[in-house]
Design a protein around this motif. Structure first.
Motif, PDB file in Angstrom:
ATOM      1  N   ILE A   1      49.104  62.947  21.601  1.00 56.28           N
ATOM      2  CA  ILE A   1      48.921  61.635  20.978  1.00 56.28           C
ATOM      3  C   ILE A   1      49.745  61.553  19.688  1.00 56.28           C
ATOM      4  O   ILE A   1      50.396  60.537  19.409  1.00 56.28           O
ATOM      5  N   ALA A   2      49.725  62.628  18.901  1.00 55.29           N
ATOM      6  CA  ALA A   2      50.528  62.666  17.672  1.00 55.29           C
ATOM      7  C   ALA A   2      52.007  62.474  17.994  1.00 55.29           C
ATOM      8  O   ALA A   2      52.726  61.725  17.311  1.00 55.29           O
ATOM      9  N   GLU A   3      52.470  63.124  19.068  1.00 57.61           N
ATOM     10  CA  GLU A   3      53.874  62.997  19.475  1.00 57.61           C
ATOM     11  C   GLU A   3      54.207  61.568  19.872  1.00 57.61           C
ATOM     12  O   GLU A   3      55.280  61.040  19.521  1.00 57.61           O
ATOM     13  N   VAL A   4      53.299  60.917  20.612  1.00 56.35           N
ATOM     14  CA  VAL A   4      53.530  59.540  21.050  1.00 56.35           C
ATOM     15  C   VAL A   4      53.783  58.629  19.857  1.00 56.35           C
ATOM     16  O   VAL A   4      54.752  57.843  19.840  1.00 56.35           O
ATOM     17  N   PHE A   5      52.934  58.718  18.830  1.00 57.09           N
ATOM     18  CA  PHE A   5      53.088  57.837  17.667  1.00 57.09           C
ATOM     19  C   PHE A   5      54.320  58.195  16.846  1.00 57.09           C
ATOM     20  O   PHE A   5      55.057  57.315  16.385  1.00 57.09           O
ATOM     21  N   ALA A   6      54.585  59.490  16.675  1.00 61.23           N
ATOM     22  CA  ALA A   6      55.761  59.906  15.910  1.00 61.23           C
ATOM     23  C   ALA A   6      57.054  59.500  16.608  1.00 61.23           C
ATOM     24  O   ALA A   6      58.030  59.119  15.960  1.00 61.23           O
ATOM     25  N   ARG A   7      57.067  59.555  17.935  1.00 60.32           N
ATOM     26  CA  ARG A   7      58.244  59.139  18.712  1.00 60.32           C
ATOM     27  C   ARG A   7      58.591  57.682  18.439  1.00 60.32           C
ATOM     28  O   ARG A   7      59.756  57.271  18.560  1.00 60.32           O
ATOM     29  N   ASN A   8      57.571  56.903  18.110  1.00 61.97           N
ATOM     30  CA  ASN A   8      57.756  55.464  17.918  1.00 61.97           C
ATOM     31  C   ASN A   8      57.802  55.057  16.451  1.00 61.97           C
ATOM     32  O   ASN A   8      57.550  53.899  16.111  1.00 61.97           O
ATOM     33  N   GLY A   9      58.121  56.021  15.598  1.00 62.69           N
ATOM     34  CA  GLY A   9      58.398  55.708  14.198  1.00 62.69           C
ATOM     35  C   GLY A   9      57.214  55.714  13.255  1.00 62.69           C
ATOM     36  O   GLY A   9      57.373  55.415  12.056  1.00 62.69           O
ATOM     37  N   PHE A  10      56.040  56.043  13.725  1.00 60.89           N
ATOM     38  CA  PHE A  10      54.860  56.065  12.852  1.00 60.89           C
ATOM     39  C   PHE A  10      54.794  57.377  12.072  1.00 60.89           C
ATOM     40  O   PHE A  10      55.189  58.432  12.568  1.00 60.89           O
ATOM     41  N   THR A  11      54.277  57.283  10.866  1.00 60.28           N
ATOM     42  CA  THR A  11      53.940  58.484  10.106  1.00 60.28           C
ATOM     43  C   THR A  11      52.616  58.998  10.655  1.00 60.28           C
ATOM     44  O   THR A  11      51.670  58.228  10.821  1.00 60.28           O
ATOM     45  N   VAL A  12      52.560  60.293  10.970  1.00 62.34           N
ATOM     46  CA  VAL A  12      51.365  60.853  11.597  1.00 62.34           C
ATOM     47  C   VAL A  12      50.792  61.974  10.735  1.00 62.34           C
ATOM     48  O   VAL A  12      51.529  62.861  10.286  1.00 62.34           O
ATOM     49  N   ILE A  13      49.481  61.916  10.538  1.00 63.80           N
ATOM     50  CA  ILE A  13      48.757  62.973   9.816  1.00 63.80           C
ATOM     51  C   ILE A  13      47.826  63.639  10.817  1.00 63.80           C
ATOM     52  O   ILE A  13      46.895  63.012  11.325  1.00 63.80           O
ATOM     53  N   GLY A  14      48.101  64.893  11.133  1.00 63.47           N
ATOM     54  CA  GLY A  14      47.282  65.621  12.098  1.00 63.47           C
ATOM     55  C   GLY A  14      46.348  66.599  11.404  1.00 63.47           C
ATOM     56  O   GLY A  14      46.750  67.295  10.467  1.00 63.47           O
ATOM     57  N   VAL A  15      45.101  66.638  11.878  1.00 58.07           N
ATOM     58  CA  VAL A  15      44.090  67.506  11.255  1.00 58.07           C
ATOM     59  C   VAL A  15      43.371  68.312  12.330  1.00 58.07           C
ATOM     60  O   VAL A  15      43.007  67.770  13.381  1.00 58.07           O
ATOM     61  N   ASP A  16      43.200  69.605  12.089  1.00 56.08           N
ATOM     62  CA  ASP A  16      42.379  70.450  12.942  1.00 56.08           C
ATOM     63  C   ASP A  16      41.438  71.244  12.053  1.00 56.08           C
ATOM     64  O   ASP A  16      41.586  71.275  10.828  1.00 56.08           O
ATOM     65  N   GLN A  17      40.446  71.912  12.674  1.00 60.87           N
ATOM     66  CA  GLN A  17      39.391  72.534  11.872  1.00 60.87           C
ATOM     67  C   GLN A  17      39.816  73.806  11.156  1.00 60.87           C
ATOM     68  O   GLN A  17      39.201  74.203  10.177  1.00 60.87           O
ATOM     69  N   ASP A  18      40.879  74.486  11.626  1.00 65.21           N
ATOM     70  CA  ASP A  18      41.306  75.716  10.952  1.00 65.21           C
ATOM     71  C   ASP A  18      42.806  75.920  11.136  1.00 65.21           C
ATOM     72  O   ASP A  18      43.479  75.193  11.875  1.00 65.21           O
ATOM     73  N   ASP A  19      43.345  76.928  10.446  1.00 62.07           N
ATOM     74  CA  ASP A  19      44.783  77.203  10.493  1.00 62.07           C
ATOM     75  C   ASP A  19      45.250  77.552  11.898  1.00 62.07           C
ATOM     76  O   ASP A  19      46.375  77.229  12.290  1.00 62.07           O
ATOM     77  N   GLU A  20      44.376  78.219  12.651  1.00 62.43           N
ATOM     78  CA  GLU A  20      44.724  78.580  14.020  1.00 62.43           C
ATOM     79  C   GLU A  20      44.944  77.329  14.870  1.00 62.43           C
ATOM     80  O   GLU A  20      45.886  77.242  15.655  1.00 62.43           O
ATOM     81  N   GLY A  21      44.065  76.347  14.691  1.00 59.58           N
ATOM     82  CA  GLY A  21      44.198  75.086  15.413  1.00 59.58           C
ATOM     83  C   GLY A  21      45.459  74.335  15.018  1.00 59.58           C
ATOM     84  O   GLY A  21      46.136  73.748  15.867  1.00 59.58           O
ATOM     85  N   VAL A  22      45.787  74.368  13.738  1.00 57.89           N
ATOM     86  CA  VAL A  22      47.004  73.723  13.246  1.00 57.89           C
ATOM     87  C   VAL A  22      48.234  74.387  13.853  1.00 57.89           C
ATOM     88  O   VAL A  22      49.165  73.718  14.309  1.00 57.89           O
ATOM     89  N   ALA A  23      48.238  75.730  13.872  1.00 55.48           N
ATOM     90  CA  ALA A  23      49.371  76.468  14.444  1.00 55.48           C
ATOM     91  C   ALA A  23      49.530  76.156  15.926  1.00 55.48           C
ATOM     92  O   ALA A  23      50.644  75.981  16.431  1.00 55.48           O
ATOM     93  N   ARG A  24      48.392  76.060  16.620  1.00 57.89           N
ATOM     94  CA  ARG A  24      48.421  75.745  18.044  1.00 57.89           C
ATOM     95  C   ARG A  24      48.983  74.340  18.262  1.00 57.89           C
ATOM     96  O   ARG A  24      49.786  74.108  19.173  1.00 57.89           O
ATOM     97  N   GLY A  25      48.581  73.402  17.406  1.00 60.39           N
ATOM     98  CA  GLY A  25      49.085  72.035  17.500  1.00 60.39           C
ATOM     99  C   GLY A  25      50.575  71.967  17.249  1.00 60.39           C
ATOM    100  O   GLY A  25      51.315  71.264  17.964  1.00 60.39           O
ATOM    101  N   ARG A  26      51.051  72.715  16.237  1.00 59.02           N
ATOM    102  CA  ARG A  26      52.485  72.731  15.933  1.00 59.02           C
ATOM    103  C   ARG A  26      53.269  73.296  17.124  1.00 59.02           C
ATOM    104  O   ARG A  26      54.330  72.787  17.490  1.00 59.02           O
ATOM    105  N   GLN A  27      52.706  74.327  17.735  1.00 59.94           N
ATOM    106  CA  GLN A  27      53.355  74.944  18.889  1.00 59.94           C
ATOM    107  C   GLN A  27      53.438  73.958  20.059  1.00 59.94           C
ATOM    108  O   GLN A  27      54.461  73.847  20.728  1.00 59.94           O
ATOM    109  N   HIS A  28      52.338  73.222  20.307  1.00 62.30           N
ATOM    110  CA  HIS A  28      52.342  72.196  21.357  1.00 62.30           C
ATOM    111  C   HIS A  28      53.469  71.194  21.117  1.00 62.30           C
ATOM    112  O   HIS A  28      54.217  70.844  22.032  1.00 62.30           O
TER     113      HIS A  28
END
Length: 602
Positions: A29-56
């Motif tokens: 979902i974050a990728e969809v909005f960023a692809r279309n020019g939106f600024t996206v703020i992504g949040v996960d519960q811990d650093d591991e989740g953030v790293a996993r999201g970045r990898q995705h």
């Protein structure tokens, strides 16, 4: 002195989107909005989740670059528009926030409670839940009217469908802005009310659950159930293979939620689903579900104890050289063409010489079209036509090895025909019916050879469609059943085996799904266009239910649904009143220029 009313405040422009939860769906979902020019703020519960999201995000956009769908420059710009962190407070600038966390009502409500003190009062809040009550989630926020369901389909960057779920308190402006936003990112929104399953899952999982019941009751093998829906309906996957892909635990939870909310017995999870989930047989992700896979998360199916052995492939136990076909309609003509193309001599019977001549003319036209497209040659046409002969006398079928009847779908007419064929045809000849819904045993019992009577349900157009349902009665001999399956293979068809009960495999799975769609429409839950869009784009089906109903014919659909209801006595199979009303009004679909849609101007 009067005071002028204040000017209405313009709706807040959406430029920054917050995404809570950075798993596969959230990152998509974050990728969809960023692809279309939106600024996206992504949040996960811990650093591991953030790293996993970045990898995705890196993997997904990297695949797009590798396929030439995204340049490296655009990939960098896209990723630069996304900031990731672990603090909910980072969402303060967001104009629109969508959560995509675990399917837990309490977890989701806690998030919406927190958002009250973080985002602006006019920010829109959305949940990506696929089965939970959006209304209940919205009550955790002090302004439930700004909460809406935004159900993306996986993978979000690829799938075009988004279900927008309105609650009874969702503000009209919020709904319109959410719909506009979804269109802005190139997706197709469909709007529906707040009930478990929404459009796509409600219709899809009822069908999947029904297929599981077929398998559980040993009515047909897993391979035959899946092949029937792939080759009979053009579905991209069979229902059991699809369940393995979705995950049996996920399917069980969705069905259980739908059943608890709607109390529709057809949504009560089939008992074997719970047993398999308890045993850890969850599908592809564990390496075993209805099928066995090469390993966890593998898509490659490997043989197991239920896989049919190649050594046991069906053999022709009866010598079938000459084939008789009774009928001259579209289906009969197609069957004549199928057998003639495969090298069989075919003798067909019509009620008049004019109808007999029409079959050859029709087959000739079909060959001419195939020759134009490079799919056949003049020699192919000449060879096939040389094997075909027509007659107006049933008595001429005395020496054929197999007779296939394809006449009117009327039990009285068919049983009379089988009485005649029993007297005319030589001993050992196989007598087959193409009926799609009538009891084959009723035709078999009027003969002196019920062991030689079988169903061969071709699909229309027979010359093109690959599937044949081979239907055995309690009297059909094993040799006849095996020979019929082997013959189907010889003529280039995919044979699936099942017993003699209403609907066989395909119609018994297809028509309750179509009936459910009609019930959804008559309840004003969603429009016919939105339901069709949801099933085509959300489930990758070749046609939406109302498109298909209008093609099949509402009268035909009603007749089949009535047969299913009479046979199974399942309340959920009772024909939808709207379907009956359309048939009564003569709105039968494309053939009458009006059905669920009006075709008079097309």
């Amino acid at each position: 002195m009067t005071t002028a009313a204040p000017e209405p405040t313009a709706p807040r422009e959406i430029s920054t989107v917050g995404v809570i939860g950075l798993g596969t769906m959230g990152a998509g979902i974050a990728e969809v909005f960023a692809r279309n020019g939106f600024t996206v703020i992504g949040v996960d519960q811990d650093d591991e989740g953030v790293a996993r999201g970045r990898q995705h995000l890196e993997h997904s956009t990297g695949r797009a670059v590798a396929r030439g769908k995204l340049s490296e420059t655009d990939q960098k710009a896209l990723l630069d528009r996304i900031s990731l962190g672990t603090s909910m407070a980072d969402l303060a600038p967001a104009d629109f926030v969508v959560e995509a966390v675990v399917e837990s009502l309490e977890v989701k409500k806690a998030i919406f409670r927190q958002l009250d003190d973080i985002v602006a009062p006019d920010a829109i809040l959305a949940t990506n839940t696929s089965s939970l009550s959006v209304t209940e989630i919205s009550t955790a926020n002090s302004r439930p009217g700004r909460v809406v369901g935004i159900h993306f389909f996986n993978p979000a960057p690829v799938q075009n469908l988004v279900e927008i779920i309105r609650t009874v308190v969702t503000e009209a402006d919020v709904l319109e802005r959410a719909k506009s936003l979804v269109e802005q990112v190139g997706k197709n929104p469909v709007v529906c009310g707040d009930k478990a399953g929404f459009i796509a899952n409600t219709l899809l999982f009822g069908y999947l659950n029904h297929a599981v019941s077929f398998y559980e009751g040993k009515y047909a093998s897993r391979e035959d159930i899946d092949a029937a829906m792939r080759f009979g309906c053009g579905y991209p996957m069979g229902p059991l293979a699809l369940l393995d892909l979705i995950g049996l635990d996920t399917a069980y939870e969705i069905l259980d939620t739908m059943y608890k909310q709607g109390r529709d017995r057809l949504h009560a999870p089939a008992p074997i689903l719970k047993q398999m989930v308890t045993a850890g047989l969850l599908g592809r992700k564990t390496g075993r579900g209805f099928y066995t896979y090469e390993g966890p998360d593998s898509s490659k199916v490997v043989a197991d104890e239920r896989t049919p052995s190649a050594d046991n492939a069906p053999q022709l136990r009866h010598d079938i050289t000459t084939v008789g076909v009774v009928g001259t309609g579209t289906m009969a003509s197609g069957i004549v063409e199928v057998f003639a193309k495969s090298g069989h001599d075919v003798l067909y019977v019509g009620r008049s010489q004019e109808k007999v001549d029409g079959v050859v003319a029709g087959i000739t036209r079909n060959f001419d079209k195939q020759i134009q497209r490079g799919r056949a040659t003049e020699d192919d046409k000449a060879a096939a036509l040389a094997r075909i002969s027509g007659t107006t006398s049933l008595d001429d079928l005395a020496d054929v090895d197999l007779v296939v009847e394809a006449i009117a779908e009327d039990l009285a007419i068919k049983t009379t025909l089988f009485e005649n064929l029993d007297e005319i045809c030589k001993p050992g000849a196989i007598l087959a019916t193409t009926t799609s819904s009538l009891p084959i045993i009723a035709m078999a019992k009027v003969t002196s050879r019920p062991q030689d009577v079988i169903g061969m349900h071709f699909f229309n157009p027979a010359a093109i469609m690959k599937l044949v349902e081979v239907v055995t009665t309690v009297s059909t001999s094993d040799d006849v059943a095996e020979s019929t399956r082997a013959l189907c293979d010889k003529v280039g068809k995919v044979a699936v085996s099942c017993g003699d009960r209403a609907g066989f495999i395909v119609n018994a799975l297809l028509f309750p799904y179509l009936n459910d769609a009609v019930k959804m429409l008559e309840a004003h839950y969603a429009t016919a266009d939105d339901i069709d869009t949801a099933m085509k784009q959300g489930c990758a089906l070749p046609m939406g239910p109302f498109e298909l109903l209008d093609v099949v014919g509402n009268d035909v659909s009603l007749a089949i649904q009535k047969e299913l209801y009479l046979e199974f006595r399942e309340p959920g199979f009772a024909p939808a009143p709207l379907l009956e009303h359309l048939v009564t009004a003569g709105y039968l679909g494309r053939k009458t220029k009006r059905g669920f849609r009006d075709y008079s101007a097309r």
